[in-house]
Motif scaffolding. Structure first.
Motif, PDB file in Angstrom:
ATOM      1  N   THR A  45     -19.624  -0.712   1.554  1.00 36.80           N
ATOM      2  CA  THR A  45     -18.566   0.225   1.962  1.00 36.80           C
ATOM      3  C   THR A  45     -17.252  -0.499   2.194  1.00 36.80           C
ATOM      4  N   ARG A  46     -17.308  -1.704   2.699  1.00 38.46           N
ATOM      5  CA  ARG A  46     -16.092  -2.482   2.915  1.00 38.46           C
ATOM      6  C   ARG A  46     -15.431  -2.834   1.578  1.00 38.46           C
TER       7      ARG A  46
ATOM      8  N   GLU B  74     -13.868   0.257   0.090  1.00 42.37           N
ATOM      9  CA  GLU B  74     -12.666   0.597   0.839  1.00 42.37           C
ATOM     10  C   GLU B  74     -11.503  -0.306   0.437  1.00 42.37           C
ATOM     11  N   ARG B  75     -11.763  -1.577   0.209  1.00 46.29           N
ATOM     12  CA  ARG B  75     -10.702  -2.504  -0.179  1.00 46.29           C
ATOM     13  C   ARG B  75     -10.197  -2.250  -1.594  1.00 46.29           C
TER      14      ARG B  75
ATOM     15  N   GLY C 210     -11.919   5.767  -0.930  1.00 44.24           N
ATOM     16  CA  GLY C 210     -11.706   6.504   0.304  1.00 44.24           C
ATOM     17  C   GLY C 210     -11.464   7.961  -0.005  1.00 44.24           C
TER      18      GLY C 210
ATOM     19  N   GLU D 103      -6.570   9.898   2.584  1.00 43.99           N
ATOM     20  CA  GLU D 103      -6.188   8.509   2.831  1.00 43.99           C
ATOM     21  C   GLU D 103      -5.340   7.964   1.682  1.00 43.99           C
ATOM     22  N   ARG D 104      -5.719   8.293   0.441  1.00 39.95           N
ATOM     23  CA  ARG D 104      -4.953   7.813  -0.709  1.00 39.95           C
ATOM     24  C   ARG D 104      -3.555   8.430  -0.744  1.00 39.95           C
TER      25      ARG D 104
END
Length: 149
Positions: free
Chosen positions: A78-79, A82-83, A87, A91-92
């Motif tokens: 998930t990290r 997200e990077r 998302g 958020e985008r």
């Protein structure tokens, strides 16, 4: 029982090495070796070695380690997503809107050139260098002639 015996033997051997080191008048090293050699016997006395031995041979404990590993993989995945820009759409959109805004104080990072100077005015305000360049070369020629070059 076997783990406790091995730890006791390692501690005894370490204390023997520490005694030989102290006999050779290297007391600082001897005390350091003695400190390291007392750690295994201390772990035996506190019960940590028994707990580790029970854990190492327990299928339930290994299943627990597997579940913890799976949790770690999920967190890392998930990290990474997200990077990469993943998302939610909100958020985008918020990221794009924040990137499109101008800086709060864009003139702060520019050098102080006087009042009202802009990027377009800088090249025009520079004086021509042809007049001053000849003076610079004449000074250099005078210095070279003075030294006989």
């Amino acid at each position: 029982m076997l783990a406790e015996t091995v730890c006791s033997a390692v501690s005894a051997a370490g204390l023997g090495v520490a005694a030989v080191t102290a006999y050779r008048k290297r007391f600082l090293s001897a005390f350091r070796i003695a400190a390291y050699s007392l750690v295994p016997i201390g772990l035996v006395m506190t019960g940590v070695v028994g707990w580790l031995a029970d854990t190492a041979f327990s299928p339930t404990a290994w299943a627990g380690f597997g579940v913890l590993g799976l949790a770690w993989v999920l967190f890392a995945t998930t990290r990474a997503v997200e990077r990469r820009g993943g998302g939610t759409r909100k958020e985008r959109r918020a990221a794009r809107a924040a990137a499109g805004r101008d800086a709060v104080a864009p003139a702060v990072s520019e050098p102080s050139l006087g009042r009202g100077s802009t990027q377009a005015a800088r090249p025009q305000s520079a004086p021509p260098r042809s007049k001053g360049a000849g003076d610079d070369f004449s000074d250099i020629e005078a210095i070279l002639k003075k030294h006989g070059i």
